[in-house]
Design a protein around this motif. Structure first.
Motif, PDB file in Angstrom:
ATOM      1  N   VAL A  23      25.685   3.697 -39.261  1.00  0.00           N
ATOM      2  CA  VAL A  23      26.604   3.197 -38.240  1.00  0.00           C
ATOM      3  C   VAL A  23      26.216   1.753 -37.947  1.00  0.00           C
ATOM      4  O   VAL A  23      25.109   1.480 -37.472  1.00  0.00           O
ATOM      5  N   GLY A  24      27.103   0.819 -38.269  1.00  0.00           N
ATOM      6  CA  GLY A  24      26.809  -0.600 -38.093  1.00  0.00           C
ATOM      7  C   GLY A  24      27.002  -1.053 -36.660  1.00  0.00           C
ATOM      8  O   GLY A  24      28.072  -0.863 -36.079  1.00  0.00           O
ATOM      9  N   ILE A  25      25.960  -1.654 -36.099  1.00  0.00           N
ATOM     10  CA  ILE A  25      25.975  -2.109 -34.711  1.00  0.00           C
ATOM     11  C   ILE A  25      25.854  -3.631 -34.683  1.00  0.00           C
ATOM     12  O   ILE A  25      24.959  -4.190 -35.316  1.00  0.00           O
ATOM     13  N   GLY A  26      26.718  -4.291 -33.941  1.00  0.00           N
ATOM     14  CA  GLY A  26      26.588  -5.736 -33.765  1.00  0.00           C
ATOM     15  C   GLY A  26      27.578  -6.526 -34.590  1.00  0.00           C
ATOM     16  O   GLY A  26      28.224  -6.002 -35.504  1.00  0.00           O
ATOM     17  N   PRO A  27      27.690  -7.835 -34.318  1.00  0.00           N
ATOM     18  CA  PRO A  27      28.636  -8.690 -35.039  1.00  0.00           C
ATOM     19  C   PRO A  27      28.072  -9.144 -36.375  1.00  0.00           C
ATOM     20  O   PRO A  27      26.860  -9.203 -36.567  1.00  0.00           O
ATOM     21  N   GLU A  28      28.960  -9.485 -37.300  1.00  0.00           N
ATOM     22  CA  GLU A  28      28.534  -9.999 -38.602  1.00  0.00           C
ATOM     23  C   GLU A  28      28.232 -11.490 -38.554  1.00  0.00           C
ATOM     24  O   GLU A  28      27.742 -12.060 -39.526  1.00  0.00           O
ATOM     25  N   ALA A  29      28.528 -12.143 -37.436  1.00  0.00           N
ATOM     26  CA  ALA A  29      28.191 -13.561 -37.234  1.00  0.00           C
ATOM     27  C   ALA A  29      28.007 -13.791 -35.747  1.00  0.00           C
ATOM     28  O   ALA A  29      28.777 -13.262 -34.929  1.00  0.00           O
ATOM     29  N   ASN A  30      26.956 -14.533 -35.384  1.00  0.00           N
ATOM     30  CA  ASN A  30      26.713 -14.880 -33.983  1.00  0.00           C
ATOM     31  C   ASN A  30      27.436 -16.192 -33.671  1.00  0.00           C
ATOM     32  O   ASN A  30      27.028 -17.260 -34.114  1.00  0.00           O
ATOM     33  N   THR A  31      28.506 -16.093 -32.929  1.00  0.00           N
ATOM     34  CA  THR A  31      29.328 -17.261 -32.639  1.00  0.00           C
ATOM     35  C   THR A  31      28.508 -18.339 -31.940  1.00  0.00           C
ATOM     36  O   THR A  31      27.831 -18.076 -30.947  1.00  0.00           O
ATOM     37  N   GLY A  32      28.583 -19.556 -32.493  1.00  0.00           N
ATOM     38  CA  GLY A  32      27.896 -20.690 -31.883  1.00  0.00           C
ATOM     39  C   GLY A  32      26.428 -20.830 -32.258  1.00  0.00           C
ATOM     40  O   GLY A  32      25.785 -21.805 -31.858  1.00  0.00           O
ATOM     41  N   ASP A  33      25.902 -19.898 -33.028  1.00  0.00           N
ATOM     42  CA  ASP A  33      24.474 -19.932 -33.345  1.00  0.00           C
ATOM     43  C   ASP A  33      24.213 -20.789 -34.581  1.00  0.00           C
ATOM     44  O   ASP A  33      24.955 -20.723 -35.569  1.00  0.00           O
ATOM     45  N   VAL A  34      23.146 -21.598 -34.524  1.00  0.00           N
ATOM     46  CA  VAL A  34      22.646 -22.339 -35.679  1.00  0.00           C
ATOM     47  C   VAL A  34      21.209 -21.880 -35.898  1.00  0.00           C
ATOM     48  O   VAL A  34      20.362 -22.026 -35.019  1.00  0.00           O
ATOM     49  N   VAL A  36      10.460 -12.829 -35.920  1.00  0.00           N
ATOM     50  CA  VAL A  36      11.285 -12.544 -37.093  1.00  0.00           C
ATOM     51  C   VAL A  36      12.540 -11.759 -36.750  1.00  0.00           C
ATOM     52  O   VAL A  36      13.526 -11.799 -37.494  1.00  0.00           O
ATOM     53  N   GLU A  37      12.537 -11.047 -35.638  1.00  0.00           N
ATOM     54  CA  GLU A  37      13.703 -10.248 -35.269  1.00  0.00           C
ATOM     55  C   GLU A  37      14.910 -11.099 -34.903  1.00  0.00           C
ATOM     56  O   GLU A  37      16.029 -10.595 -34.854  1.00  0.00           O
ATOM     57  N   TYR A  38      14.683 -12.375 -34.631  1.00  0.00           N
ATOM     58  CA  TYR A  38      15.784 -13.243 -34.230  1.00  0.00           C
ATOM     59  C   TYR A  38      16.312 -14.079 -35.393  1.00  0.00           C
ATOM     60  O   TYR A  38      17.220 -14.881 -35.205  1.00  0.00           O
ATOM     61  N   PHE A  39      15.757 -13.894 -36.584  1.00  0.00           N
ATOM     62  CA  PHE A  39      16.245 -14.561 -37.774  1.00  0.00           C
ATOM     63  C   PHE A  39      17.050 -13.561 -38.592  1.00  0.00           C
ATOM     64  O   PHE A  39      16.598 -12.447 -38.861  1.00  0.00           O
ATOM     65  N   GLY A  40      18.243 -13.962 -39.002  1.00  0.00           N
ATOM     66  CA  GLY A  40      19.116 -13.032 -39.714  1.00  0.00           C
ATOM     67  C   GLY A  40      19.536 -11.868 -38.850  1.00  0.00           C
ATOM     68  O   GLY A  40      19.741 -10.759 -39.353  1.00  0.00           O
ATOM     69  N   ALA A  41      19.669 -12.114 -37.547  1.00  0.00           N
ATOM     70  CA  ALA A  41      19.944 -11.040 -36.588  1.00  0.00           C
ATOM     71  C   ALA A  41      21.435 -10.784 -36.464  1.00  0.00           C
ATOM     72  O   ALA A  41      22.006 -10.801 -35.362  1.00  0.00           O
ATOM     73  N   THR A  42      22.086 -10.553 -37.585  1.00  0.00           N
ATOM     74  CA  THR A  42      23.491 -10.183 -37.605  1.00  0.00           C
ATOM     75  C   THR A  42      23.647  -8.869 -38.357  1.00  0.00           C
ATOM     76  O   THR A  42      22.718  -8.398 -39.012  1.00  0.00           O
ATOM     77  N   LEU A  43      24.816  -8.292 -38.244  1.00  0.00           N
ATOM     78  CA  LEU A  43      25.074  -7.024 -38.915  1.00  0.00           C
ATOM     79  C   LEU A  43      25.011  -7.199 -40.422  1.00  0.00           C
ATOM     80  O   LEU A  43      25.767  -7.981 -41.001  1.00  0.00           O
ATOM     81  N   ASN A  44      24.093  -6.480 -41.051  1.00  0.00           N
ATOM     82  CA  ASN A  44      23.955  -6.515 -42.514  1.00  0.00           C
ATOM     83  C   ASN A  44      24.752  -5.353 -43.098  1.00  0.00           C
ATOM     84  O   ASN A  44      24.205  -4.354 -43.562  1.00  0.00           O
ATOM     85  N   ARG A  45      26.045  -5.516 -43.052  1.00  0.00           N
ATOM     86  CA  ARG A  45      26.920  -4.428 -43.498  1.00  0.00           C
ATOM     87  C   ARG A  45      26.740  -4.087 -44.979  1.00  0.00           C
ATOM     88  O   ARG A  45      26.741  -2.907 -45.341  1.00  0.00           O
ATOM     89  N   PRO A  46      26.611  -5.081 -45.885  1.00  0.00           N
ATOM     90  CA  PRO A  46      26.429  -4.725 -47.307  1.00  0.00           C
ATOM     91  C   PRO A  46      25.242  -3.802 -47.548  1.00  0.00           C
ATOM     92  O   PRO A  46      25.327  -2.867 -48.349  1.00  0.00           O
ATOM     93  N   LEU A  47      24.113  -4.037 -46.859  1.00  0.00           N
ATOM     94  CA  LEU A  47      22.944  -3.180 -47.039  1.00  0.00           C
ATOM     95  C   LEU A  47      23.239  -1.771 -46.551  1.00  0.00           C
ATOM     96  O   LEU A  47      22.897  -0.782 -47.213  1.00  0.00           O
ATOM     97  N   LEU A  48      23.862  -1.649 -45.391  1.00  0.00           N
ATOM     98  CA  LEU A  48      24.148  -0.317 -44.845  1.00  0.00           C
ATOM     99  C   LEU A  48      25.142   0.432 -45.719  1.00  0.00           C
ATOM    100  O   LEU A  48      25.005   1.646 -45.924  1.00  0.00           O
ATOM    101  N   GLU A  49      26.128  -0.276 -46.250  1.00  0.00           N
ATOM    102  CA  GLU A  49      27.084   0.385 -47.140  1.00  0.00           C
ATOM    103  C   GLU A  49      26.410   0.833 -48.427  1.00  0.00           C
ATOM    104  O   GLU A  49      26.718   1.910 -48.956  1.00  0.00           O
ATOM    105  N   ARG A  50      25.485   0.035 -48.923  1.00  0.00           N
ATOM    106  CA  ARG A  50      24.792   0.383 -50.174  1.00  0.00           C
ATOM    107  C   ARG A  50      23.912   1.613 -49.970  1.00  0.00           C
ATOM    108  O   ARG A  50      23.858   2.498 -50.837  1.00  0.00           O
ATOM    109  N   ILE A  51      23.209   1.690 -48.843  1.00  0.00           N
ATOM    110  CA  ILE A  51      22.371   2.852 -48.563  1.00  0.00           C
ATOM    111  C   ILE A  51      23.226   4.104 -48.452  1.00  0.00           C
ATOM    112  O   ILE A  51      22.894   5.162 -49.012  1.00  0.00           O
ATOM    113  N   ALA A  52      24.347   4.000 -47.725  1.00  0.00           N
ATOM    114  CA  ALA A  52      25.211   5.161 -47.547  1.00  0.00           C
ATOM    115  C   ALA A  52      25.808   5.617 -48.875  1.00  0.00           C
ATOM    116  O   ALA A  52      25.812   6.816 -49.194  1.00  0.00           O
TER     117      ALA A  52
END
Length: 743
Positions: free
Chosen positions: A214-225, A665-681
């Motif tokens: 179950v994917g939680i969170g956005p795939e992009a953090n708006t305004g984040d660099v 490290v938890e704040y780097f790449g902190a977006t929904l990694n949908r491809p990984l979750l789909e691959r595991i499923a």
């Protein structure tokens, strides 16, 4: 609506077997159907013979009416046969479903609508998943970050894990849970796995348990660099310019300011324009190495307005500034000013030694800077190992015919295999005019050499100026700060026409003539090394036609040769990678010909920030000559690693430094990694679910689970679809008969 018509959802039909429950053999139903159709046909023929409107109908209309009545009769007979779906589903009370919820720090971030990711996961678990699954199976709750841990309630979740091992946690839950039959795993996460590779699913697949993600969170953090990566050489000589490559991940375009600090001192700063055509921008920034010693540099983004995550704007990297001398071999085919002034420029460098071989006449040669009488006694090195002893080779105006086939092969191998740097200069007998277009080295050069009817080398004046990509290279940094140090340099007096740059090449300098702009200095990586072409041989003018205190000529040559030398691979390639909690040490061991050495005793002494040390052994890796070791020190800080390898009676020693921990490290790449979750499923036989449709997950688990199952018959005779179909058939028949005037 569809579920109401057909009584059961689509996934039930997908998994079920269809059958009739009356017990009569199919042959009896065929016989009954045939008799009924025959009686129906006989009644229609009788009516036609009696006359009336029906007798005046053409045969086609009679057949249409007969078809509708036969279809209605067929549906009624099918209902009498009691249609049934037979499904295999989890046996009630005999199975367990594991529900894993991500409890790492990234789950404290916003999921949209002002709700945190953890709050959304907790709401989904408590509202639909746990109660729905719990109707038929026991539910085992887990929290996971570094690993999976059993919890009794959702109140135990706190989003405080400082790293995420997604695949490791799933594997632990599947392989260590032995209380009852494990039917399925449901994991609620953003998929931001930062402490395992995410690609080793072997143990998870071997368990044979479907994983529903179950994917939680956005795939992009708006305004984040985000400063997602910093590539920096581990070891550099003092007093040099080092190139750091920064990778910025962003959701929108714009300008950001990047700084490099050493403590409170700002070493470099630059404004970066974020690309509009992609979510990733890479930029090179030149940093002075400074004095010898270990330095920890801080790479920082000045947060733009509205940046929701400031903790992913900083990266720290270690830079080991050490005295390591580089050796340069200059091969020149004729006396010229460029030879003389190049040697003078390198002689002023504290970490560069230049060895020159000059052919003064067809029968005379001249050597400078040799370590002894034997060095270059035969001209070009007579053994491959002797050529590999240099870090950089500079080819001047030397025809390709001056070397034999074996020596040409050695030059290509020097770059591709040994990992050395090679610079080809312009000249009357250089590049295409010297026949190098057909030599093995041609495929390593950053441009395509094309020989024409006229010589490509000619005397023509032009100025040198950095190309667009050259502004970010330390080779082109002749001015202080961001000033243009190229302004006012004397004009060059020659230029050698080149073919087009190859796809992987970078143009650092351009030659600007009266009506022409052409590449002047081009480089590219090749194999383990790097090659460059300088299409002029009159840079000596920058020394002869400027004031005595003008340093730019010497600075250019020292930076160019250091740039090539720093990319040169050492014979014993030791890499030490510090992670959130681990220290990975790898060694590629080579002999003097850079051939892999497999039979070696390799050890590492690891010294921590508190001075405590321990010794470990590096095991042989999958590749020949590769050795590797992994340790988890447990204490964050800077570690020193001394690697010793004993092989063939020799001993090799290298020292490296790495930091363990210290970054959020938890704040780097902190977006929904949908491809990984789909691959595991997909790999495990489960499904990927979005938060808005998890209401069907319990039913899917019941039908597709891997635990103890039972067969269940689901009657279809009372499905509204059949009765709607009967009414529809009769209405169509009545409407046609009305239209044709028989009613």
């Amino acid at each position: 609506m569809l579920e109401w018509l057909f009584k059961y959802p689509s996934d039930v039909y997908r998994e079920a077997e269809f059958m009739f429950a009356t017990g009569l053999a199919p042959a009896w139903w065929v016989l009954i159907g045939a008799v009924a159709v025959a009686l129906l046909a006989a009644s229609l023929l009788r009516l036609a013979r009696l006359g009336g409107r029906l007798a005046r109908w053409p045969v086609s209309r009679r057949l249409v009416v007969f078809g509708f009545q036969a279809a209605t009769l067929g549906v009624i007979l099918a209902l009498l046969a009691e249609p049934t779906l037979v499904v295999r589903q989890l046996k009630s009370g005999a199975n367990t479903v594991a529900v894993l919820i991500d409890d790492s720090e990234s789950m404290s971030l916003d999921a949209g609508g002002g709700e945190s990711r953890l709050a959304l996961a907790r709401r989904l678990a408590a509202g639909d998943i746990v109660p729905g699954v719990g109707e038929r199976s026991s539910v085992a709750l887990f929290r996971f970050a570094e690993g999976a841990r059993r919890i009794e309630s959702l109140d135990a979740l706190s989003a405080d894990g400082n790293r995420t091992r997604l695949v490791t946690s799933l594997t632990e839950a599947v392989t260590t849970f032995n209380a009852e039959a494990l039917a399925a795993v449901i994991v609620l996460t953003d998929g931001a796995a930062n402490a395992d590779a995410g690609d080793d699913l072997g143990a998870l697949l071997a368990a044979g348990v479907p994983v529903h993600t179950v994917g939680i969170g956005p795939e992009a953090n708006t305004g984040d660099v985000e400063l997602s990566a910093v590539e920096l050489p581990r070891t550099v000589p003092p007093g040099s310019e080092v190139t750091a490559r920064l990778t910025l991940r962003h959701a929108t375009a714009g300008d950001v300011r990047v700084r490099v600090r050493d403590g409170e001192a700002v070493l470099a700063a630059r404004t970066v324009a974020l690309r509009e055509d992609g979510a990733v921008t890479s930029v090179d920034i030149a940093v002075p190495s400074g004095r010898p010693g270990l330095r920890e540099l801080s790479f920082e983004i000045e947060p733009p307005p509205g940046d929701p995550l400031s903790r992913n704007d900083v990266r720290r990297r270690l830079l080991d500034v050490a005295e390591r001398r580089h050796r340069v071999l200059h091969l020149e085919g004729e006396p010229r000013w460029e030879y003389k002034f190049l040697r003078r420029a390198v002689a002023e460098d504290d970490v560069m030694d230049i060895v020159s071989w000059l052919r003064t006449t067809p029968r005379k040669t001249y050597r400078q800077g040799v370590a002894g009488a034997e060095e270059l006694a035969e001209g070009f090195p007579d053994e491959l190992s002797k050529l590999y002893a240099y870090d950089v080779v500079v080819l001047g105006s030397l025809p390709a015919a001056a070397l034999d086939d074996e020596q040409h092969a050695w030059l290509e191998s020097f770059v591709g295999k040994r990992g050395g740097g090679l610079l080809a200069l312009a000249g009357r007998d250089a590049l295409a005019d010297g026949g190098w277009d057909v030599a093995p080295l041609a495929k390593a050069l950053p441009v395509t050499l094309k020989r024409g009817e006229k010589p490509t080398y000619r005397f023509v004046e032009g100025t040198a100026h950095p190309a667009v990509e050259g502004h970010a290279s330390p080779v082109a940094a002749l001015g202080a700060g961001e000033s243009d140090g190229w302004a006012g340099l004397p004009r060059l007096a020659d230029y050698q026409a080149l073919g087009p740059p190859k796809p992987g090449a970078t143009v650092l300098l351009e030659w600007v003539g009266e009506d022409t702009v052409a590449p002047l200095l081009i480089e590219q990586p090749y194999g383990f090394g790097r090659t460059a072409v300088l299409a002029s041989a009159t840079t000596w003018r920058w020394r002869m036609r400027t004031p005595p205190d003008d340093p730019r000529h010497g600075l250019f040559w020292r930076q160019l040769l250091r740039h090539l030398a720093q990319a040169a691979q050492q014979r014993d390639r030791v890499t030490v990678e510090g992670g959130p909690d681990a220290l990975a040490v790898r060694l590629a061991l080579r002999d003097q010909r850079y051939e892999p050495v497999a039979d070696a005793d390799v050890r590492a002494i690891v010294t921590g920030p508190d001075g405590a040390a321990f010794e470990g052994t590096l095991a042989a890796g999958a590749a020949r000559g590769a050795f590797e070791g992994l340790w988890r020190p447990g204490v964050p800080g800077v570690y020193r690693v001394d690697v010793t390898a004993r092989a063939g009676g020799g001993e090799h020693l290298a020292t490296r430094f790495a930091r363990v921990g210290g970054e959020a490290v938890e704040y780097f790449g902190a977006t929904l990694n949908r491809p990984l979750l789909e691959r595991i499923a997909e790999a495990t036989g489960g499904r990927y679910w979005e938060p808005g449709n998890v209401g069907g997950i319990a039913r899917t688990v019941a039908l597709e689970g891997a635990g103890v199952q039972e067969r269940r018959a689901l009657p279809l005779w009372d499905a509204p679809f059949f009765y709607v179909l009967i009414v529809l058939l009769k209405c169509l028949e009545w409407g046609l008969r009305r239209w044709w005037g028989s009613i």
